[in-house]
Design a protein around this motif. Sequence first.
Motif, PDB file in Angstrom:
ATOM      1  N   ASP A 126      -4.395  -1.383  -0.957  1.00  0.00           N
ATOM      2  CA  ASP A 126      -3.734  -0.516  -0.031  1.00  0.00           C
ATOM      3  C   ASP A 126      -4.128   0.935  -0.608  1.00  0.00           C
ATOM      4  O   ASP A 126      -3.218   1.590  -1.075  1.00  0.00           O
ATOM      5  N   PRO A 127      -4.975   1.722   0.210  1.00  0.00           N
ATOM      6  CA  PRO A 127      -5.248   3.053  -0.190  1.00  0.00           C
ATOM      7  C   PRO A 127      -4.554   3.890   0.064  1.00  0.00           C
ATOM      8  O   PRO A 127      -4.095   4.670  -0.707  1.00  0.00           O
ATOM      9  N   ILE A 128      -3.276   3.613   1.134  1.00  0.00           N
ATOM     10  CA  ILE A 128      -2.077   4.608   1.225  1.00  0.00           C
ATOM     11  C   ILE A 128      -0.805   3.753   1.796  1.00  0.00           C
ATOM     12  O   ILE A 128      -1.374   3.289   3.060  1.00  0.00           O
ATOM     13  N   ASP A 129      -0.225   3.438   1.035  1.00  0.00           N
ATOM     14  CA  ASP A 129       1.068   2.787   1.371  1.00  0.00           C
ATOM     15  C   ASP A 129       2.161   3.641   1.935  1.00  0.00           C
ATOM     16  O   ASP A 129       2.436   4.676   1.134  1.00  0.00           O
ATOM     17  N   GLY A 130       2.731   3.516   2.990  1.00  0.00           N
ATOM     18  CA  GLY A 130       3.564   4.673   3.526  1.00  0.00           C
ATOM     19  C   GLY A 130       2.667   5.510   4.388  1.00  0.00           C
ATOM     20  O   GLY A 130       2.911   6.916   4.187  1.00  0.00           O
ATOM     21  N   LYS A 168      -4.654 -16.106  -9.050  1.00  0.00           N
ATOM     22  CA  LYS A 168      -3.569 -15.795  -8.072  1.00  0.00           C
ATOM     23  C   LYS A 168      -2.346 -15.098  -8.589  1.00  0.00           C
ATOM     24  O   LYS A 168      -1.286 -15.045  -7.864  1.00  0.00           O
ATOM     25  N   LYS A 169      -2.356 -14.466  -9.947  1.00  0.00           N
ATOM     26  CA  LYS A 169      -1.297 -13.640 -10.183  1.00  0.00           C
ATOM     27  C   LYS A 169      -1.788 -12.286 -10.453  1.00  0.00           C
ATOM     28  O   LYS A 169      -3.025 -11.795 -10.876  1.00  0.00           O
ATOM     29  N   PRO A 170      -0.929 -11.094 -10.535  1.00  0.00           N
ATOM     30  CA  PRO A 170      -1.204  -9.894 -10.442  1.00  0.00           C
ATOM     31  C   PRO A 170      -1.529  -9.325 -12.148  1.00  0.00           C
ATOM     32  O   PRO A 170      -0.569  -9.814 -12.899  1.00  0.00           O
ATOM     33  N   ALA A 171      -2.782  -9.194 -12.352  1.00  0.00           N
ATOM     34  CA  ALA A 171      -3.132  -8.970 -14.015  1.00  0.00           C
ATOM     35  C   ALA A 171      -3.138  -7.405 -14.117  1.00  0.00           C
ATOM     36  O   ALA A 171      -2.947  -6.963 -15.360  1.00  0.00           O
ATOM     37  N   ILE A 172      -3.470  -6.469 -13.235  1.00  0.00           N
ATOM     38  CA  ILE A 172      -3.728  -4.984 -13.290  1.00  0.00           C
ATOM     39  C   ILE A 172      -3.008  -4.483 -12.026  1.00  0.00           C
ATOM     40  O   ILE A 172      -3.068  -5.022 -10.935  1.00  0.00           O
ATOM     41  N   GLY A 173      -2.108  -3.433 -12.420  1.00  0.00           N
ATOM     42  CA  GLY A 173      -1.619  -2.683 -11.234  1.00  0.00           C
ATOM     43  C   GLY A 173      -1.480  -1.236 -11.436  1.00  0.00           C
ATOM     44  O   GLY A 173      -1.354  -0.862 -12.549  1.00  0.00           O
ATOM     45  N   PHE A 219       4.464   8.405  -0.042  1.00  0.00           N
ATOM     46  CA  PHE A 219       3.468   7.442  -0.113  1.00  0.00           C
ATOM     47  C   PHE A 219       2.579   7.373  -1.322  1.00  0.00           C
ATOM     48  O   PHE A 219       2.767   7.994  -2.240  1.00  0.00           O
ATOM     49  N   THR A 220       2.025   6.265  -1.338  1.00  0.00           N
ATOM     50  CA  THR A 220       1.242   5.923  -2.599  1.00  0.00           C
ATOM     51  C   THR A 220      -0.172   5.244  -2.449  1.00  0.00           C
ATOM     52  O   THR A 220      -0.369   4.698  -1.246  1.00  0.00           O
ATOM     53  N   LEU A 221      -0.921   5.358  -3.518  1.00  0.00           N
ATOM     54  CA  LEU A 221      -2.293   5.023  -3.679  1.00  0.00           C
ATOM     55  C   LEU A 221      -2.155   3.535  -4.655  1.00  0.00           C
ATOM     56  O   LEU A 221      -1.308   3.738  -5.452  1.00  0.00           O
ATOM     57  N   ASN A 222      -2.900   2.401  -3.980  1.00  0.00           N
ATOM     58  CA  ASN A 222      -2.480   1.111  -4.709  1.00  0.00           C
ATOM     59  C   ASN A 222      -3.768   0.326  -4.868  1.00  0.00           C
ATOM     60  O   ASN A 222      -4.565   0.155  -4.076  1.00  0.00           O
ATOM     61  N   ALA A 223      -3.776  -0.226  -5.959  1.00  0.00           N
ATOM     62  CA  ALA A 223      -4.966  -1.416  -6.407  1.00  0.00           C
ATOM     63  C   ALA A 223      -4.441  -2.438  -7.411  1.00  0.00           C
ATOM     64  O   ALA A 223      -3.558  -2.055  -8.280  1.00  0.00           O
ATOM     65  N   ALA A 224      -4.226  -3.658  -7.162  1.00  0.00           N
ATOM     66  CA  ALA A 224      -4.076  -4.555  -8.119  1.00  0.00           C
ATOM     67  C   ALA A 224      -5.340  -5.727  -8.202  1.00  0.00           C
ATOM     68  O   ALA A 224      -5.933  -5.977  -7.345  1.00  0.00           O
ATOM     69  N   LEU A 225      -5.554  -6.081  -9.586  1.00  0.00           N
ATOM     70  CA  LEU A 225      -6.443  -7.083  -9.702  1.00  0.00           C
ATOM     71  C   LEU A 225      -5.604  -8.347  -9.888  1.00  0.00           C
ATOM     72  O   LEU A 225      -4.717  -8.633 -10.806  1.00  0.00           O
ATOM     73  N   ILE A 226      -6.116  -9.244  -9.095  1.00  0.00           N
ATOM     74  CA  ILE A 226      -5.316 -10.819  -9.051  1.00  0.00           C
ATOM     75  C   ILE A 226      -6.436 -11.658  -9.931  1.00  0.00           C
ATOM     76  O   ILE A 226      -7.650 -11.722  -9.898  1.00  0.00           O
TER      77      ILE A 226
END
Length: 256
Positions: A88-92, A113-118, A103-110
């Motif tokens: 989500d490049p910009i949340d908010g 099916k579970k989040p391994a990196i945030g 507002f935030t910048l977001n990336a997660a590696l799944i």
Amino acid sequence: MNIEETKKVTHSLLETFNKASQVALDLREAGLKKETKSDNTPVSNGDIEVNRILTSKIKEITPNIPIVSEESTSHKKDIGLKNFWLIDPIDGTRDYINNRDEFTLNAALILDKKPAIGIITAPAKKRVFYSYGLSHSYELINNKEISLMNKKKNLNEYTAVSYSNELKPEILEIHKKYKINSFQKMKSSLKFCVIAAGEFDMYVAEPRACEWDIAAGHAILEHSGGKVTDFNYNEIYYGKPEFKNPSLILKSKNIL
């Protein structure tokens, strides 16, 4: 990926997140170009440029892992994804456009099916959070990596963040169960981070938004010792149809 591999991937993205965060602020200072998407939500050239910066670097680092981003059509119709990035490049975006600071910048590696990196940055607040495995959740403060594992309040008063100033009875009932004394409105994924950091204790929400809104924060909070479940206390998995979220209960380590 093992813990050393997720650590390496995470650290290799931090400089890119800092660059994208500064670009987001610079573009806002210069005056944003705004449009309304088909779902009646706003998007700006800031969202698009941050998305380009983040996805470009992630493709370079992990070329064989699909990327699902709010601001891209790629892989959004894929079914059965197990290993993929959620961005989500910009949340908010409304806060971003209206010159607010949550507002935030977001990336997660799944993985499976579970989040391994945030990774989450809040550029206007100059805050950087990231995690890459259990007990490996951090805030970067003055270029120092500060563990979130021991960030607990020594108080008997529990506080929550909420999406709205007016809470539905079901949410108030959960607050009552966990002896929440007060709550504060907070819209972006920053709420996951402040709960991980021990500044607040809970967030409760009915089903809304999409997986890219919560995945990075989910990783940061759970890796800090907190917990993320639905209203039935079930674990949350990713790659669901249309990437829709279930109900959410975020709990800090203070109340577990």
